[in-house]
Design a protein around this motif. Sequence first.
Motif, PDB file in Angstrom:
ATOM      1  N   LEU A   1       0.899  -1.152  -0.110  1.00 42.25           N
ATOM      2  CA  LEU A   1      -0.004   0.016  -0.134  1.00 42.25           C
ATOM      3  C   LEU A   1       0.831   1.236   0.153  1.00 42.25           C
ATOM      4  CD1 LEU A   1      -2.856  -1.024   2.699  1.00 42.25           C
ATOM      5  CD2 LEU A   1      -2.841  -0.714  -0.035  1.00 42.25           C
ATOM      6  N   LEU A   2       1.898   1.097   0.741  1.00 43.51           N
ATOM      7  CA  LEU A   2       2.778   2.256   0.630  1.00 43.51           C
ATOM      8  C   LEU A   2       3.571   2.816  -0.321  1.00 43.51           C
ATOM      9  CD1 LEU A   2       4.262   1.931   4.375  1.00 43.51           C
ATOM     10  CD2 LEU A   2       3.087   3.749   3.565  1.00 43.51           C
ATOM     11  N   VAL A   3       3.898   1.796  -1.216  1.00 42.69           N
ATOM     12  CA  VAL A   3       4.332   1.851  -2.497  1.00 42.69           C
ATOM     13  C   VAL A   3       3.392   2.332  -3.505  1.00 42.69           C
ATOM     14  CG1 VAL A   3       5.612   0.530  -4.489  1.00 42.69           C
ATOM     15  CG2 VAL A   3       6.413   0.212  -2.082  1.00 42.69           C
ATOM     16  N   TRP A   4       2.145   1.678  -3.636  1.00 47.74           N
ATOM     17  CA  TRP A   4       1.199   2.027  -4.282  1.00 47.74           C
ATOM     18  C   TRP A   4       0.596   3.502  -4.209  1.00 47.74           C
ATOM     19  CZ3 TRP A   4      -4.822   0.715  -4.045  1.00 47.74           C
ATOM     20  CH2 TRP A   4      -5.157   0.693  -5.248  1.00 47.74           C
ATOM     21  N   ASP A   5       0.889   3.910  -2.928  1.00 42.64           N
ATOM     22  CA  ASP A   5       0.393   5.378  -2.703  1.00 42.64           C
ATOM     23  C   ASP A   5       1.593   6.262  -3.052  1.00 42.64           C
ATOM     24  OD1 ASP A   5      -0.684   7.458  -1.834  1.00 42.64           O
ATOM     25  OD2 ASP A   5      -0.388   7.233   0.338  1.00 42.64           O
ATOM     26  N   LYS A   6       2.922   5.671  -3.466  1.00 41.97           N
ATOM     27  CA  LYS A   6       3.903   6.351  -3.850  1.00 41.97           C
ATOM     28  C   LYS A   6       4.568   6.922  -2.771  1.00 41.97           C
ATOM     29  CE  LYS A   6       2.340   6.373  -8.595  1.00 41.97           C
ATOM     30  NZ  LYS A   6       1.547   7.388  -9.546  1.00 41.97           N
ATOM     31  N   LYS A   7       4.405   6.492  -1.574  1.00 43.11           N
ATOM     32  CA  LYS A   7       5.159   7.173  -0.312  1.00 43.11           C
ATOM     33  C   LYS A   7       6.683   6.689  -0.581  1.00 43.11           C
ATOM     34  CE  LYS A   7       1.502   8.671   2.012  1.00 43.11           C
ATOM     35  NZ  LYS A   7       1.383  10.082   2.019  1.00 43.11           N
ATOM     36  N   TYR A   8       6.824   5.442  -1.138  1.00 42.61           N
ATOM     37  CA  TYR A   8       8.218   4.990  -1.242  1.00 42.61           C
ATOM     38  C   TYR A   8       8.380   4.355  -2.764  1.00 42.61           C
ATOM     39  CZ  TYR A   8       8.376   5.323   3.831  1.00 42.61           C
ATOM     40  OH  TYR A   8       8.369   5.937   4.947  1.00 42.61           O
ATOM     41  N   LYS A   9       9.553   4.308  -3.421  1.00 44.64           N
ATOM     42  CA  LYS A   9       9.737   3.903  -4.601  1.00 44.64           C
ATOM     43  C   LYS A   9       9.451   2.486  -4.851  1.00 44.64           C
ATOM     44  CE  LYS A   9      12.200   8.026  -6.233  1.00 44.64           C
ATOM     45  NZ  LYS A   9      13.473   8.360  -7.041  1.00 44.64           N
ATOM     46  N   SER A  10      10.169   1.598  -3.960  1.00 47.19           N
ATOM     47  CA  SER A  10      10.069   0.140  -3.945  1.00 47.19           C
ATOM     48  C   SER A  10       9.837  -0.371  -2.546  1.00 47.19           C
ATOM     49  CB  SER A  10      11.287  -0.208  -4.537  1.00 47.19           C
ATOM     50  OG  SER A  10      12.325  -0.154  -3.568  1.00 47.19           O
ATOM     51  N   PHE A  11       9.661  -1.573  -2.562  1.00 48.25           N
ATOM     52  CA  PHE A  11       9.475  -2.270  -1.146  1.00 48.25           C
ATOM     53  C   PHE A  11      10.957  -2.106  -0.331  1.00 48.25           C
ATOM     54  CE2 PHE A  11       6.218  -4.721  -3.761  1.00 48.25           C
ATOM     55  CZ  PHE A  11       5.176  -4.711  -2.997  1.00 48.25           C
ATOM     56  N   ASP A  12      11.972  -2.103  -1.090  1.00 46.89           N
ATOM     57  CA  ASP A  12      13.276  -2.100  -0.298  1.00 46.89           C
ATOM     58  C   ASP A  12      13.641  -0.741   0.413  1.00 46.89           C
ATOM     59  OD1 ASP A  12      13.822  -4.753  -1.063  1.00 46.89           O
ATOM     60  OD2 ASP A  12      14.900  -3.914  -2.954  1.00 46.89           O
ATOM     61  N   ASP A  13      12.907   0.341  -0.201  1.00 47.59           N
ATOM     62  CA  ASP A  13      12.836   1.694   0.292  1.00 47.59           C
ATOM     63  C   ASP A  13      11.913   1.801   1.519  1.00 47.59           C
ATOM     64  OD1 ASP A  13      14.481   2.220  -1.672  1.00 47.59           O
ATOM     65  OD2 ASP A  13      13.015   3.302  -2.789  1.00 47.59           O
ATOM     66  N   VAL A  14      10.870   0.778   1.719  1.00 46.06           N
ATOM     67  CA  VAL A  14      10.150   1.199   3.229  1.00 46.06           C
ATOM     68  C   VAL A  14      11.072   0.573   4.262  1.00 46.06           C
ATOM     69  CG1 VAL A  14       7.832   0.433   4.029  1.00 46.06           C
ATOM     70  CG2 VAL A  14       8.032   0.354   1.552  1.00 46.06           C
ATOM     71  N   PRO A  15      10.997   1.762   5.064  1.00 44.01           N
ATOM     72  CA  PRO A  15      11.559   1.312   6.479  1.00 44.01           C
ATOM     73  C   PRO A  15      10.925   0.363   7.317  1.00 44.01           C
ATOM     74  CG  PRO A  15      10.404   3.498   6.659  1.00 44.01           C
ATOM     75  CD  PRO A  15      10.230   2.778   5.350  1.00 44.01           C
ATOM     76  N   MET A  16      11.841   0.044   8.445  1.00 39.93           N
ATOM     77  CA  MET A  16      11.333  -1.075   9.143  1.00 39.93           C
ATOM     78  C   MET A  16      10.030  -0.492  10.113  1.00 39.93           C
ATOM     79  SD  MET A  16      11.989  -3.869  10.037  1.00 39.93           S
ATOM     80  CE  MET A  16      13.244  -5.167  11.035  1.00 39.93           C
ATOM     81  N   TYR A  17      10.015   0.736  10.542  1.00 38.07           N
ATOM     82  CA  TYR A  17       8.815   1.180  11.083  1.00 38.07           C
ATOM     83  C   TYR A  17       8.532   2.501  10.435  1.00 38.07           C
ATOM     84  CZ  TYR A  17       9.828  -1.938  14.928  1.00 38.07           C
ATOM     85  OH  TYR A  17       9.802  -2.941  15.814  1.00 38.07           O
TER      86      TYR A  17
END
Length: 145
Positions: free
Chosen positions: A59-75
């Motif tokens: 959802l965070l990647v789809w919302d374009k908060k982050y570019k990829s799954f790897d960019d999503v932080p741990m928290y």
Amino acid sequence: MLKFRSILRTQSKFRQLRYESSKAAGEGGKLTPKPTEENATASLRVGAMHKPNKIDKWLLVWDKKYKSFDDVPMYVTNDKMEKARNWARIKISTYLMIGTVIGCIIMIISGKRAAARGESVAKANLEWHKKNREEMLAAQSNQQK
């Protein structure tokens, strides 16, 4: 009756506190904090955090908060996660409404074409009953032989 009085008493205390704080602030009922060391460190504090799972990361990647799954932080902050979920709910419901409208239009067109060919539900029902009756009579005649 006793509970109701205590609730009213509590609400009146909160109203009094709110009134006193608005009098102290002068405008709009908001108290402005004085710049101290405690307030400076409090502004650096982050809200409650959320550990995103795979769906949350998607959802965070789809919302374009982050570019990829790897960019999503741990928290991630709860605010950011809730905004992404709400955005996804709105987008999915919009897609479902559009799909429903398109499906309705397709069914209207197909119904009009079937009516032009002379097909109807009543006619199909009569044919189905006629076919089943013939099969039943054929099965009964085979058993009698």
